[in-house]
Each structure stands twice: as structure tokens, then as C-alpha cells.
Design an enzyme around this catalytic site. Structure first.
Site, PDB file in Angstrom:
ATOM      1  N   ASP A 112      80.582  53.774  24.241  1.00  0.00           N
ATOM      2  CA  ASP A 112      81.523  54.986  24.956  1.00  0.00           C
ATOM      3  C   ASP A 112      80.924  55.293  26.074  1.00  0.00           C
ATOM      4  O   ASP A 112      79.824  55.251  26.594  1.00  0.00           O
ATOM      5  CB  ASP A 112      81.502  55.961  23.923  1.00  0.00           C
ATOM      6  CG  ASP A 112      81.821  55.778  22.597  1.00  0.00           C
ATOM      7  OD1 ASP A 112      81.081  56.086  21.617  1.00  0.00           O
ATOM      8  OD2 ASP A 112      82.913  54.964  22.329  1.00  0.00           O
ATOM      9  N   ASP A 161      78.248  65.710  27.205  1.00  0.00           N
ATOM     10  CA  ASP A 161      77.616  64.926  26.373  1.00  0.00           C
ATOM     11  C   ASP A 161      76.098  64.895  26.930  1.00  0.00           C
ATOM     12  O   ASP A 161      75.205  65.228  25.879  1.00  0.00           O
ATOM     13  CB  ASP A 161      77.920  63.336  26.428  1.00  0.00           C
ATOM     14  CG  ASP A 161      79.186  63.258  25.601  1.00  0.00           C
ATOM     15  OD1 ASP A 161      79.513  63.975  24.585  1.00  0.00           O
ATOM     16  OD2 ASP A 161      80.030  62.186  25.836  1.00  0.00           O
ATOM     17  N   GLU A 206      73.094  60.428  18.396  1.00  0.00           N
ATOM     18  CA  GLU A 206      74.111  59.242  18.685  1.00  0.00           C
ATOM     19  C   GLU A 206      74.034  58.820  19.937  1.00  0.00           C
ATOM     20  O   GLU A 206      74.379  57.703  20.418  1.00  0.00           O
ATOM     21  CB  GLU A 206      75.467  59.702  18.383  1.00  0.00           C
ATOM     22  CG  GLU A 206      76.411  58.928  18.632  1.00  0.00           C
ATOM     23  CD  GLU A 206      77.918  59.432  18.513  1.00  0.00           C
ATOM     24  OE1 GLU A 206      78.513  60.098  17.656  1.00  0.00           O
ATOM     25  OE2 GLU A 206      78.891  59.135  19.525  1.00  0.00           O
ATOM     26  N   GLU A 207      73.420  59.525  21.080  1.00  0.00           N
ATOM     27  CA  GLU A 207      73.577  59.191  22.638  1.00  0.00           C
ATOM     28  C   GLU A 207      72.378  58.383  22.715  1.00  0.00           C
ATOM     29  O   GLU A 207      72.202  58.053  23.946  1.00  0.00           O
ATOM     30  CB  GLU A 207      73.573  60.346  23.190  1.00  0.00           C
ATOM     31  CG  GLU A 207      74.954  61.137  23.010  1.00  0.00           C
ATOM     32  CD  GLU A 207      76.261  60.295  23.583  1.00  0.00           C
ATOM     33  OE1 GLU A 207      76.215  59.200  24.324  1.00  0.00           O
ATOM     34  OE2 GLU A 207      77.369  60.761  23.082  1.00  0.00           O
ATOM     35  N   ASP A 254      74.953  64.623  16.460  1.00  0.00           N
ATOM     36  CA  ASP A 254      75.801  64.075  17.295  1.00  0.00           C
ATOM     37  C   ASP A 254      76.116  65.131  18.300  1.00  0.00           C
ATOM     38  O   ASP A 254      76.647  66.027  17.958  1.00  0.00           O
ATOM     39  CB  ASP A 254      77.278  63.589  16.818  1.00  0.00           C
ATOM     40  CG  ASP A 254      78.128  63.143  17.656  1.00  0.00           C
ATOM     41  OD1 ASP A 254      77.926  63.221  18.901  1.00  0.00           O
ATOM     42  OD2 ASP A 254      79.261  62.647  17.279  1.00  0.00           O
ATOM     43  N   LEU A 313      77.729  66.006  21.174  1.00  0.00           N
ATOM     44  CA  LEU A 313      79.148  66.497  21.397  1.00  0.00           C
ATOM     45  C   LEU A 313      80.039  65.449  21.151  1.00  0.00           C
ATOM     46  O   LEU A 313      80.626  64.611  21.692  1.00  0.00           O
ATOM     47  CB  LEU A 313      79.188  66.582  22.933  1.00  0.00           C
ATOM     48  CG  LEU A 313      80.271  67.679  23.419  1.00  0.00           C
ATOM     49  CD1 LEU A 313      79.992  69.181  22.822  1.00  0.00           C
ATOM     50  CD2 LEU A 313      80.264  68.063  24.926  1.00  0.00           C
ATOM     51  N   ASP A 314      80.476  65.804  19.625  1.00  0.00           N
ATOM     52  CA  ASP A 314      81.491  64.629  19.401  1.00  0.00           C
ATOM     53  C   ASP A 314      82.783  65.060  19.834  1.00  0.00           C
ATOM     54  O   ASP A 314      83.462  66.254  19.823  1.00  0.00           O
ATOM     55  CB  ASP A 314      81.542  64.719  17.770  1.00  0.00           C
ATOM     56  CG  ASP A 314      82.574  63.763  17.216  1.00  0.00           C
ATOM     57  OD1 ASP A 314      82.098  62.623  17.184  1.00  0.00           O
ATOM     58  OD2 ASP A 314      83.549  63.964  16.516  1.00  0.00           O
ATOM     59  N   GLU A 335      77.631  61.318  11.968  1.00  0.00           N
ATOM     60  CA  GLU A 335      79.037  61.791  11.868  1.00  0.00           C
ATOM     61  C   GLU A 335      79.597  61.651  10.159  1.00  0.00           C
ATOM     62  O   GLU A 335      79.666  63.024   9.459  1.00  0.00           O
ATOM     63  CB  GLU A 335      80.111  60.838  12.433  1.00  0.00           C
ATOM     64  CG  GLU A 335      79.730  61.046  13.927  1.00  0.00           C
ATOM     65  CD  GLU A 335      80.448  60.027  14.753  1.00  0.00           C
ATOM     66  OE1 GLU A 335      81.052  60.295  16.052  1.00  0.00           O
ATOM     67  OE2 GLU A 335      80.837  58.951  14.313  1.00  0.00           O
TER      68      GLU A 335
HETATM   69  P1  AHM Z   1      82.559  59.900  19.865  1.00  0.00           P
HETATM   70  O1  AHM Z   1      81.494  60.267  19.020  1.00  0.00           O
HETATM   71  O2  AHM Z   1      82.272  59.053  20.978  1.00  0.00           O
HETATM   72  O3  AHM Z   1      83.105  61.465  20.518  1.00  0.00           O
HETATM   73  O4  AHM Z   1      83.678  59.223  18.948  1.00  0.00           O
HETATM   74  C1  AHM Z   1      83.762  59.821  17.697  1.00  0.00           C
HETATM   75  C2  AHM Z   1      85.387  60.248  17.663  1.00  0.00           C
HETATM   76  C3  AHM Z   1      85.606  61.429  16.784  1.00  0.00           C
HETATM   77  O5  AHM Z   1      85.640  62.689  17.025  1.00  0.00           O
HETATM   78  C4  AHM Z   1      87.126  61.105  16.164  1.00  0.00           C
HETATM   79  O6  AHM Z   1      87.117  61.428  14.570  1.00  0.00           O
HETATM   80  C5  AHM Z   1      87.174  59.581  16.297  1.00  0.00           C
HETATM   81  O7  AHM Z   1      86.295  59.289  17.297  1.00  0.00           O
HETATM   82  C6  AHM Z   1      88.750  59.417  17.049  1.00  0.00           C
HETATM   83  O8  AHM Z   1      88.878  57.922  17.321  1.00  0.00           O
HETATM   84  P2  AHM Z   1      90.071  57.500  17.671  1.00  0.00           P
HETATM   85  O9  AHM Z   1      90.524  57.793  19.067  1.00  0.00           O
HETATM   86  O10 AHM Z   1      90.015  55.894  17.856  1.00  0.00           O
HETATM   87  O11 AHM Z   1      91.433  58.022  16.821  1.00  0.00           O
HETATM   88 MG    MG Z   2      80.648  61.223  17.761  1.00  0.00          MG
END
Ligand code: AHM
Ligand code: MG
Length: 348
Positions: free
Chosen positions: A64, A70, A93-94, A115, A117-118, A282
Site C-alpha cells: 500500500d 500513517d 502493519e507498516e 495498525d 492508521l487503518d 486487524e
Molecule cells: P489499510 O490497512 O491499508 O488501511 O487497509 C485496510 C482497509 C480496511 O480499513 C478496510 O476494511 C479495507 O482495507 C477496505 O478495503 P477495500 O477498499 O478493498 O474494500
Molecule cells: Mg490496516
């Protein structure tokens, strides 16, 4: 002003006092985390300021785009937690590997997985995002924490929770004695008890899934969602769709209102299903919270809390929410050939 005067600090302390073997370490750990969250909340609330935004140009371990907030969240938690003496390691996670505690600081009995900043793809739209955390007791005996300390089943969690940066900032947490929610009073910087002993309704009427992925779902998920959309007044169907795409926000709504949140694996290649959400940062913490609130969480074939992680960045499919709704999903997994209509009488 809030009506309740129970601060999160006092609540954590009292929960720990209920345990005769408590040392105060967990209270200190969670307290340090709330301080980090206040700093992150402040930065997120300043999010309209242009200089905060924009990618750093790097990709994180899960591919990502690492956004600047983040990074701020990651560093803030690290700096709040590295010196308290409560932890022997952290994992985020990062970051690809474990984050050691600097040699100059004492090591403690816990590991922190988080995580920072999810939901960061939502930042620019001012949508609620959050920080998720999970705490395990170390199993190694001394010195720096090991991978084994981090790769424990969700059922071994000592505490888990999340901070929600939304129209207000909240912490929702459990130490295995129920789920409690606190709302930040920003003018005095304290979290006050606002959601006493949260219990998820046994059945809901919302489902939450990225429906754009329908072509990649496995058969049970496809049939289950079709079933939820069929009309049947006796079982409150059709369910309504609610999906933000920000796990903490989607989870929080599901926890309070009931229903079901799903992120199934991408099964475009059935030989190699690809789940998206990460077990340690998560899925497992949210499953612990959901379980403590009377709900359930499954991968479709296994209780999430029983999944043994094999590496720091494992991903698993997840279906969690109201107990009855998750039970119906599990029936679709057991027998995906059964006509959806048969499930109504079985489960409601
Ligand atoms: P991130 O940790 O990179 O922010 O990704 C996790 C996020 C969750 O918050 C969310 O439930 C999901 O990705 C949404 O994914 P999508 O855009 O494929 O529906
Ligand atoms: Mg996340």
C-alpha cells in the site's frame, strides 16, 4: 460535559485490580497508548491542512502507499511505547520486521501489535479512520522479544482495542472482561466512559462488504449475500448494505448495531485465494473484541481466535458480527449447495 466521570485510566486500573496477580504493567501500557492516540487524533483533526497529506513515495510491506499520516501515527506510537518498560517488542502493519525496544530501556512482559492508521485511503475524504492494537504476554523468558512472542493465537490476547478518529475520538477496548467505549472530551484531553459494557445484538439487519469484489468471492459468500438480499419479513430480510471501506468505522457500526462485516478472500484463482486483512493487526484484535461483546468471528472454516499465525504479515478471510448472522454464514460454508431459502427456518 460528559455525564459519566469515569476516565479510561481509572477504568483500566479498576479492571486490573480485579485480577489478584496484576502488576500494574498492563495499566501503564494501555495508558501510554491513550496518550499516543490523543496525539494522533490531534494530527488527524488537522488533516485539512495540506502539508500533512500526500504519499511519502514508499510502499509498505503489503504494497500500500504509505501516507504521511500513517508515518506520523507509526512514529507516535513507537515513541510513546518504547521506554515505558512494559514491552519486549512491537510489531506494526507498516514495518516488515519486529521493532525492538532500544537497548537503553528496560524490557517488559508484553508485546504490542498494531495498525497505526487503518483506513488511510479515506483520509482525504474526511472519513473516520482508526488505530487498532493487540497485546500478548511474552512467552520467551527474558531479553528482547522473539517472533514466537508475536505469533500467538488470538485466543491468547491479553488486551485489544481500537481508537476511532471520527466525529469524536473514541477508544473501545477489552482485557477479556467485556468491551467498553470511552469518548475523548477534547477540551480537557480525557477519555470518559460513554459506552458501558457493549453487547452486540444477537442478530442485525446490516451487511458490510466491498460488493464490487463479487466476481472474486467464493461460492458460500456469494450465496450468503444473495440470501441476505432476498425478501423475507420473518427474518428481517433484505438486509441493508453499509460499507465505508474503513475497518474501524465499519467494525464499530457492526459492534453497536449488529449485523455482519465480511472481507472474504479474493478467489479469482481458486487454487490461490488471497485474503486482504492482516491477522495480527486487524482481524485477531477485532475478533477478540467482537467475541467479548457476545458476537462471533470466523474465517469461514475456523474460529478466528484459533488461527495460529505463521508469519508477521499473515492475512485471513474474515466474517464477524452478530452471533446468529455469523452462524448462518458458517452454514453456507458447510453446505454451499443448500438453497438459501432453507436457511431462514434453520437460523431464525
Ligand atoms: P489499510 O490497512 O491499508 O488501511 O487497509 C485496510 C482497509 C480496511 O480499513 C478496510 O476494511 C479495507 O482495507 C477496505 O478495503 P477495500 O477498499 O478493498 O474494500
Ligand atoms: Mg490496516
Amino acid at each position: 460535559m460528559p455525564t459519566s466521570m469515569i476516565t479510561v485510566q481509572r477504568h483500566i486500573l479498576e479492571q486490573e485490580r480485579a485480577n489478584p496477580h496484576a502488576t500494574g504493567e498492563l495499566t501503564g501500557l494501555l495508558w501510554d497508548l491513550t496518550i499516543a492516540a490523543k496525539v494522533i487524533s490531534h494530527q488527524v483533526n488537522r488533516g485539512g491542512l495540506a502539508d500533512i497529506f500526500g504519499g511519502t513515495g514508499e510502499a509498505n510491506v503489503t504494497g500500500d502507499l504509505v501516507r504521511r499520516l500513517d508515518r506520523i501515527a507509526q512514529d507516535t506510537i513507537y515513541r510513546a511505547m518504547d521506554h515505558g518498560g512494559h514491552l519486549c517488542a512491537m510489531v506494526s502493519e507498516e514495518s516488515p520486521d519486529m521493532i525492538p525496544i532500544p537497548a537503553k530501556f528496560p524490557k517488559g512482559p508484553y508485546v504490542l501489535l498494531y495498525d497505526p492508521l487503518d483506513g488511510s485511503s479515506n483520509i482525504e475524504a474526511n472519513v473516520s479512520i482508526g488505530t487498532i492494537f493487540s497485546v500478548h504476554r511474552r512467552i520467551s523468558t527474558s531479553g528482547d522479544g522473539t517472533q514466537g512472542d508475536c505469533l500467538q493465537k488470538g485466543s491468547k490476547q491479553i488486551a485489544a482495542g481500537y481508537f476511532l478518529y471520527g466525529s469524536s475520538t473514541m477508544i473501545v477496548y477489552t482485557t477479556g472482561q467485556g468491551v467498553y467505549g470511552f469518548t475523548l472530551e477534547p477540551s480537557i484531553g480525557e477519555f470518559f466512559l460513554s459506552h458501558e459494557r457493549i453487547l452486540t445484538p444477537p442478530k442485525g439487519k446490516y451487511y458490510s462488504i466491498n460488493e464490487g469484489n463479487v466476481g472474486a468471492w467464493d461460492e458460500p459468500t456469494r450465496r450468503y449475500i444473495e440470501y441476505l438480499k432476498q425478501k423475507d419479513a420473518a427474518s428481517d430480510r433484505p438486509y441493508s448494505l453499509r460499507y465505508i471501506g474503513s475497518l474501524v468505522a465499519d467494525f464499530h457500526r457492526t459492534l453497536l448495531y449488529g449485523g455482519v462485516f465480511l472481507y472474504p478472500a479474493d478467489c479469482s484463482n481458486p487454487q490461490k485465494p488471497k485474503p486482504k486483512l492482516r491477522l495480527l493487526y486487524e482481524v485477531a484484535p477485532m475478533a477478540f473484541i467482537m467475541n467479548q461483546a457476545g458476537g462471533a468471528a470466523t474465517t469461514g472454516t475456523q474460529n478466528v481466535l484459533d488461527v495460529q499465525p505463521s508469519s508477521l504479515h499473515d492475512r485471513v478471510p474474515i466474517v464477524m458480527g452478530s452471533k446468529q448472522d455469523v452462524a448462518v454464514y458458517e452454514k453456507f460454508c458447510v453446505d454451499s449447495k443448500r438453497a438459501p431459502a432453507n436457511f431462514a427456518s434453520d437460523a431464525h
